[in-house]
Design an enzyme around this catalytic site. Structure first.
Site, PDB file in Angstrom:
ATOM      1  CE  LYS A 108      -7.888 -60.223  75.424  1.00  0.00           C
ATOM      2  NZ  LYS A 108      -9.274 -60.102  75.865  1.00  0.00           N
TER       3      LYS A 108
HETATM    4  C1  LIG Z   1      -9.929 -59.263  76.573  1.00  0.00           C
HETATM    5  C2  LIG Z   1     -11.305 -58.948  76.523  1.00  0.00           C
HETATM    6  C3  LIG Z   1     -11.969 -57.876  77.480  1.00  0.00           C
HETATM    7  C4  LIG Z   1     -11.042 -57.146  78.430  1.00  0.00           C
HETATM    8  O1  LIG Z   1      -9.947 -56.665  77.715  1.00  0.00           O
HETATM    9  P1  LIG Z   1      -8.932 -55.940  78.755  1.00  0.00           P
HETATM   10  O2  LIG Z   1      -7.853 -55.163  77.767  1.00  0.00           O
HETATM   11  O3  LIG Z   1      -8.237 -57.048  79.600  1.00  0.00           O
HETATM   12  O4  LIG Z   1      -9.448 -54.833  79.597  1.00  0.00           O
HETATM   13  C5  LIG Z   1     -13.203 -57.571  77.086  1.00  0.00           C
HETATM   14  N1  LIG Z   1     -13.938 -58.321  76.343  1.00  0.00           N
HETATM   15  C6  LIG Z   1     -13.319 -59.318  75.553  1.00  0.00           C
HETATM   16  C7  LIG Z   1     -14.259 -60.041  74.737  1.00  0.00           C
HETATM   17  C8  LIG Z   1     -12.121 -59.690  75.841  1.00  0.00           C
HETATM   18  O5  LIG Z   1     -11.690 -60.709  74.985  1.00  0.00           O
END
Ligand SMILES: *Cc1c(COP(=O)(O)O)cnc(C)c1O
Length: 486
Positions: A108
């Protein structure tokens, strides 16, 4: 480039408008009016920051190219330790796109380190001078990444809401120790969906908006419902392709499959945008944990959120209402009324079913699979024993689903999106390797280092002993009160 709402084509905004506003007034999500095309061969010769400036610039047409070049250079340089979009070979035809070399050790960061710069500039572009209050619902990783990106950014306040007892201890500490004058963190009674629904309700509350407007405050979102979250994530699909091409592992034009551990459907949707922009993407494989609402949807065409909610060892994917699927449904149908109808049915009855031809179209680009916590542990062990590669619980789900897909459909190179550092979930990873895991996350971190010889990221190890600043627990209904306290 113009953007309109998935639920109402007459809600048209610029890129700056989409980023500043987050959600459309009637609750829909902003989508681009078209898919800009990219010269893949040319893009593959660029550095990561250059590639980011180029691809983001295709969508954010009201930002100057000088601004984007500077913003992407400042974002994807040192903060990612020179490893932005790093692709690591794991086994024959199987690669790990390591997206956790940023400051908070989860993918993210790619969006949330850039987004504050985009938002500040969006407000300038729009001539807006109000304070922006960002409300974030998080299953763990978004919260910290948003806090890190937005802390002490002028003109911005940020409040983060996470499910009480729903994150790993490391994730909780990452948030509760966050520094900055403009940040606040709340634990919410309930699960992630309760927090997300609570935040969405406040976004839709006209009375809250009116009262805040009187104080010159406007709400915005840092969740992946915001277009500014999605567009930076498109870049690393191109970066993965470039590395395969430049290492001679594929030839120009060869298709590459991607397997993505999925929760809110943002990360994998970015892969779909990459495909529509001309990247030779074969299949996008959607990997889920026990909360396998998407596996069911992609298999049957029925999205049913009325089901038991499981707390798993992959908490960032413990989600039943996968918001970004709405964008895919719009792109598949280009029918606002239909999408609005499905979303209404989801809200009222907890489910909807798409037409057979819509499901068939989705399945031309997407496949799916899921893994339970036992299978995740077995996968972490198998990958480590056979390849010497250490991965976290979320990534392990994708490895399991990817390997099954390869056996069934083989052929293309397969890239697994590795979404978090294994040291964010040290107890689960250590237990998966067959070690006796201690209760304490920091002990587990040390043991995991000792057992594997892999070094824990400094930003996680240094949490031990840091002062916690936030410990308030609230009910989902109180999120509005928090917003009105600004
Ligand atoms: C947020 C997250 C996901 C999922 O991603 P999305 O975009 O919500 O589908 C998967 N793995 C980790 C470690 C995350 O932080």
């Amino acid at each position: 480039m113009q953007y309109f709402s998935t639920r109402d084509r007459s809600s048209v905004v610029s890129a700056s408008g989409a980023i500043a506003q987050g959600l459309s007034a009637e609750g829909g999500l902003f989508v681009p009016a078209s898919f800009p095309q990219v010269d893949v061969q040319a893009v593959c010769r660029l550095s990561y920051p250059e590639m980011a400036a180029h691809i983001v610039g295709k969508f954010l047409t009201d930002y100057s190219s000088e601004f984007l070049a500077q913003a992407t250079a400042a974002t994807y340089g040192d903060a990612f330790a020179g490893k932005a979009g790093h692709l690591e070979p794991v086994a024959d035809g199987l690669y790990s796109l390591e997206l956790w070399h940023g400051p908070t050790c989860a993918f993210k960061d790619y969006a949330l380190q850039l987004m504050p710069k985009l938002l500040v500039q969006a407000k300038k572009n729009l001539g807006r001078t109000e304070t922006t209050l960002i409300l974030v619902a998080t299953s763990g990783d978004t919260g910290k990444a948003a806090l890190d990106g937005y802390h002490d950014v002028p003109g911005i306040q940020i409040a983060v809401f996470y499910p009480n007892n729903g994150t790993s201890e490391i994730q909780r500490l990452q948030m509760s120790t966050q520094l900055g004058e403009n940040v606040a963190v709340y634990a919410v009674n309930g699960n992630f969906d309760d927090a997300q629904t609570g935040v969405k309700r406040v976004f839709g509350d006209k009375e809250v908006a009116r009262q805040l407007a009187e104080r010159n405050i406007r709400l915005s979102s840092a969740n992946s419902i915001n277009w500014g979250r999605l567009v930076p994530q498109i870049v690393y699909y191109f970066a993965a392709y470039a590395q395969l091409l430049n290492a001679g592992r594929i030839a120009m034009g060869d298709k590459v499959d991607f397997c993505v551990p999925t929760g809110n459907f943002g990360d994998i949707l970015a892969g779909y945008y990459a495909k529509r922009m001309g990247l030779p993407v074969g299949c996008l494989v959607c990997a889920s944990n026990e909360n396998n609402v998407l596996t069911e949807f992609l298999t049957t065409g029925t999205y049913n959120a009325r089901r038991p909610f499981y707390k798993t060892t992959s908490p960032s994917m413990d989600i039943l209402v996968s918001s970004n699927l709405e964008r895919l449904l719009y792109h598949m149908t280009e029918d606002n009324a239909k999408v609005a109808g499905w979303m209404k049915s989801l809200m009222q009855d907890g489910s909807y079913t798409v037409d057979a031809d819509v499901l068939a179209r989705i399945r031309e680009s997407f496949a799916c699979g899921c893994a339970n916590s036992e299978e995740v542990a077995a996968e972490i062990r198998t990958i480590y024993q056979t390849s010497g590669y250490l991965c976290d619980t979320h990534t392990a789900i994708a490895f399991k689903v990817a390997r099954e897909y390869q056996v069934a459909h083989g052929g293309n190179a397969m890239v697994v999106l590795s979404t978090a550092s294994p040291f964010k979930f040290p107890c689960s990873v250590l237990a998966a390797l067959g070690e006796e895991a201690p209760q304490n996350d920091f002990e587990a971190m040390k043991q995991l280092q000792a057992a594997t010889g892999v070094c824990a990221p400094e930003s996680l190890a240094s949490l031990d002993g840091k002062t916690e600043r936030f410990n308030t627990v609230i009910d989902p209904m109180d999120i509005a009160k928090v917003a009105l306290s600004y």
